[in-house]
Design a protein around this motif. Sequence first.
Motif, PDB file in Angstrom:
ATOM      1  N   LEU A 196      40.728 -19.146 -41.569  1.00  0.00           N
ATOM      2  CA  LEU A 196      41.849 -19.845 -40.942  1.00  0.00           C
ATOM      3  C   LEU A 196      42.932 -18.876 -40.476  1.00  0.00           C
ATOM      4  O   LEU A 196      43.543 -19.066 -39.416  1.00  0.00           O
ATOM      5  CB  LEU A 196      42.429 -20.865 -41.915  1.00  0.00           C
ATOM      6  CG  LEU A 196      41.538 -22.071 -42.224  1.00  0.00           C
ATOM      7  CD1 LEU A 196      42.131 -22.902 -43.353  1.00  0.00           C
ATOM      8  CD2 LEU A 196      41.346 -22.931 -40.976  1.00  0.00           C
ATOM      9  N   LEU A 197      43.180 -17.843 -41.262  1.00  0.00           N
ATOM     10  CA  LEU A 197      44.149 -16.822 -40.856  1.00  0.00           C
ATOM     11  C   LEU A 197      43.695 -16.132 -39.571  1.00  0.00           C
ATOM     12  O   LEU A 197      44.480 -15.943 -38.626  1.00  0.00           O
ATOM     13  CB  LEU A 197      44.334 -15.793 -41.964  1.00  0.00           C
ATOM     14  CG  LEU A 197      45.118 -16.225 -43.201  1.00  0.00           C
ATOM     15  CD1 LEU A 197      45.045 -15.151 -44.276  1.00  0.00           C
ATOM     16  CD2 LEU A 197      46.569 -16.512 -42.863  1.00  0.00           C
ATOM     17  N   MET A 199      41.662 -17.226 -37.296  1.00  0.00           N
ATOM     18  CA  MET A 199      41.712 -18.158 -36.167  1.00  0.00           C
ATOM     19  C   MET A 199      43.120 -18.267 -35.592  1.00  0.00           C
ATOM     20  O   MET A 199      43.291 -18.540 -34.397  1.00  0.00           O
ATOM     21  CB  MET A 199      41.254 -19.555 -36.613  1.00  0.00           C
ATOM     22  CG  MET A 199      39.756 -19.721 -36.760  1.00  0.00           C
ATOM     23  SD  MET A 199      39.350 -21.388 -37.333  1.00  0.00           S
ATOM     24  CE  MET A 199      40.108 -22.395 -36.047  1.00  0.00           C
ATOM     25  N   ARG A 200      44.123 -18.034 -36.432  1.00  0.00           N
ATOM     26  CA  ARG A 200      45.516 -18.129 -35.985  1.00  0.00           C
ATOM     27  C   ARG A 200      46.096 -16.770 -35.605  1.00  0.00           C
ATOM     28  O   ARG A 200      47.313 -16.620 -35.485  1.00  0.00           O
ATOM     29  CB  ARG A 200      46.351 -18.804 -37.080  1.00  0.00           C
ATOM     30  CG  ARG A 200      46.103 -20.299 -37.120  1.00  0.00           C
ATOM     31  CD  ARG A 200      46.483 -20.919 -38.447  1.00  0.00           C
ATOM     32  NE  ARG A 200      46.314 -22.378 -38.408  1.00  0.00           N
ATOM     33  CZ  ARG A 200      45.125 -22.990 -38.444  1.00  0.00           C
ATOM     34  NH1 ARG A 200      44.006 -22.272 -38.522  1.00  0.00           N
ATOM     35  NH2 ARG A 200      45.039 -24.314 -38.388  1.00  0.00           N
ATOM     36  N   GLY A 201      45.233 -15.814 -35.413  1.00  0.00           N
ATOM     37  CA  GLY A 201      45.657 -14.524 -34.871  1.00  0.00           C
ATOM     38  C   GLY A 201      46.182 -13.528 -35.870  1.00  0.00           C
ATOM     39  O   GLY A 201      46.713 -12.475 -35.489  1.00  0.00           O
ATOM     40  N   HIS A 202      46.045 -13.790 -37.160  1.00  0.00           N
ATOM     41  CA  HIS A 202      46.558 -12.859 -38.169  1.00  0.00           C
ATOM     42  C   HIS A 202      45.602 -11.678 -38.319  1.00  0.00           C
ATOM     43  O   HIS A 202      44.422 -11.866 -38.612  1.00  0.00           O
ATOM     44  CB  HIS A 202      46.748 -13.574 -39.510  1.00  0.00           C
ATOM     45  CG  HIS A 202      47.819 -14.612 -39.478  1.00  0.00           C
ATOM     46  ND1 HIS A 202      49.153 -14.301 -39.615  1.00  0.00           N
ATOM     47  CD2 HIS A 202      47.755 -15.967 -39.296  1.00  0.00           C
ATOM     48  CE1 HIS A 202      49.875 -15.418 -39.542  1.00  0.00           C
ATOM     49  NE2 HIS A 202      49.043 -16.438 -39.347  1.00  0.00           N
ATOM     50  N   SER A 297      53.501 -16.025 -42.475  1.00  0.00           N
ATOM     51  CA  SER A 297      52.830 -17.204 -43.028  1.00  0.00           C
ATOM     52  C   SER A 297      52.577 -16.994 -44.518  1.00  0.00           C
ATOM     53  O   SER A 297      52.502 -15.858 -44.993  1.00  0.00           O
ATOM     54  CB  SER A 297      51.503 -17.454 -42.297  1.00  0.00           C
ATOM     55  OG  SER A 297      51.732 -17.999 -41.020  1.00  0.00           O
ATOM     56  N   THR A 315      50.776 -24.402 -47.587  1.00  0.00           N
ATOM     57  CA  THR A 315      49.326 -24.460 -47.377  1.00  0.00           C
ATOM     58  C   THR A 315      48.654 -23.829 -48.593  1.00  0.00           C
ATOM     59  O   THR A 315      49.037 -22.743 -49.031  1.00  0.00           O
ATOM     60  CB  THR A 315      48.925 -23.700 -46.108  1.00  0.00           C
ATOM     61  OG1 THR A 315      49.448 -24.387 -44.964  1.00  0.00           O
ATOM     62  CG2 THR A 315      47.407 -23.595 -45.984  1.00  0.00           C
ATOM     63  N   SER A 362      52.733 -26.746 -43.373  1.00  0.00           N
ATOM     64  CA  SER A 362      53.404 -25.968 -42.334  1.00  0.00           C
ATOM     65  C   SER A 362      53.723 -24.518 -42.699  1.00  0.00           C
ATOM     66  O   SER A 362      54.281 -23.792 -41.885  1.00  0.00           O
ATOM     67  CB  SER A 362      54.684 -26.685 -41.881  1.00  0.00           C
ATOM     68  OG  SER A 362      55.488 -27.011 -42.991  1.00  0.00           O
ATOM     69  N   GLY A 365      51.146 -20.645 -40.068  1.00  0.00           N
ATOM     70  CA  GLY A 365      51.271 -20.783 -38.623  1.00  0.00           C
ATOM     71  C   GLY A 365      50.486 -19.700 -37.906  1.00  0.00           C
ATOM     72  O   GLY A 365      49.706 -18.962 -38.518  1.00  0.00           O
ATOM     73  N   HIS A 366      50.714 -19.579 -36.625  1.00  0.00           N
ATOM     74  CA  HIS A 366      50.082 -18.525 -35.826  1.00  0.00           C
ATOM     75  C   HIS A 366      50.863 -17.223 -35.990  1.00  0.00           C
ATOM     76  O   HIS A 366      52.077 -17.232 -36.193  1.00  0.00           O
ATOM     77  CB  HIS A 366      50.012 -18.933 -34.355  1.00  0.00           C
ATOM     78  CG  HIS A 366      49.048 -20.045 -34.099  1.00  0.00           C
ATOM     79  ND1 HIS A 366      47.719 -19.823 -33.796  1.00  0.00           N
ATOM     80  CD2 HIS A 366      49.212 -21.389 -34.139  1.00  0.00           C
ATOM     81  CE1 HIS A 366      47.101 -20.982 -33.642  1.00  0.00           C
ATOM     82  NE2 HIS A 366      47.980 -21.956 -33.840  1.00  0.00           N
ATOM     83  N   SER A 368      52.998 -14.232 -35.163  1.00  0.00           N
ATOM     84  CA  SER A 368      54.013 -14.129 -34.117  1.00  0.00           C
ATOM     85  C   SER A 368      53.911 -12.838 -33.350  1.00  0.00           C
ATOM     86  O   SER A 368      54.538 -12.662 -32.319  1.00  0.00           O
ATOM     87  CB  SER A 368      55.416 -14.239 -34.751  1.00  0.00           C
ATOM     88  OG  SER A 368      55.601 -13.205 -35.698  1.00  0.00           O
TER      89      SER A 368
END
Length: 371
Positions: A196-197, A199-202, A297, A315, A362, A365-366, A368
Amino acid sequence: MANQKAKGRKRPSMFEVANLAGVSHQTVSRVINHSPDVSDATRAKVLAAIDKLDYRPSNSARALASQRSRTIGLIAGGVNYFGPVSSITSIESIARQHGLFMSVMMVDETNCTQSDFEALCENFLQQSVDAFIFLTPTDAMFEAACKAQVSQPRVVVTSTHGALRADEALSSASETSRLAFTGIDQWGAVQEVARLLAMRGHRTALYMAGPSQWRDATTRLDSWRQAARSYRIRTAVVHSRTWQSREAYALMNHLIDERGMTGTALPSAVVTANDNQAVGAARALHEHGLRIPQDISLVGFDDIPTVDNMYPPLTTVRPRFADLGAATMRQVLALLDQGQPARFAVSRHGVGLIEADIVMRSSLGHASRLL
């Protein structure tokens, strides 16, 4: 006066119940022991007679008749923490549903020796327990549970990784044919967190590990390291000696201050080995003016009460403790020849595993920025 009369009244017997219901005492026994070999109409008559006579079956008499005490001995460590307490609660609830009694003894999970463990087992053997459940969060407890000199069936609730893996422990265990392992699929849950990380660009993350003697901590850390490599997440690891939020707060403060002095960028995400640590990390981030998840995040593990009301809501990973309790009791009953063993979708190193769910809130997140 009525109470005194009731106190002096002779306790009704199973034969009196049978006579009132118009059935044999064997039929009454089947109803009491939840046998399916009784018609609904007969069961209703017996239950009505039991209720009218206020009959209470004698556990000692049932034990003599069946040569079983219907008592399970549970030795548990980690009772100051959410995960073990949730597991104990679930196991005890399922045991009650099957008409079993749970006798529980607590132990210091860190300092437990083999002789300590054997002494606890001996206390239970004096109670004529039918089987054992060992809740073993640390390496010391796990090894002691596997080596325990008991002939009764036993189910060990544990994590897959540690100083000794479950499959490796079988070589030193006694009565392996009457031994089963259950646990939560923590390895798979951490793999999903890393996915999941990514996928969110981390691409950078800090992992805060738990105390090394805890098998949960080792399992989650080993899984994280492998997952970080697989998803190409550059990771730093900080090691906590406890599961406490105050130590996580101090570690996070130190990291922020250190990187501030050296000009090194902070990671885009922090993953903690439990929710207590996430609470401490969140406090340090807030006090340094870092926003969650806009700047960093944050992800935890356990879904303890109140983390859904953190700011922002956390989360985290939610283990299915109710399912773990049910599966553990099914393994106990199967070893007692009272049913089929549990079926597990996942098994690692000889441990039948129950899935854990990712609870998206929340705080994740993606990224930054790309670092």
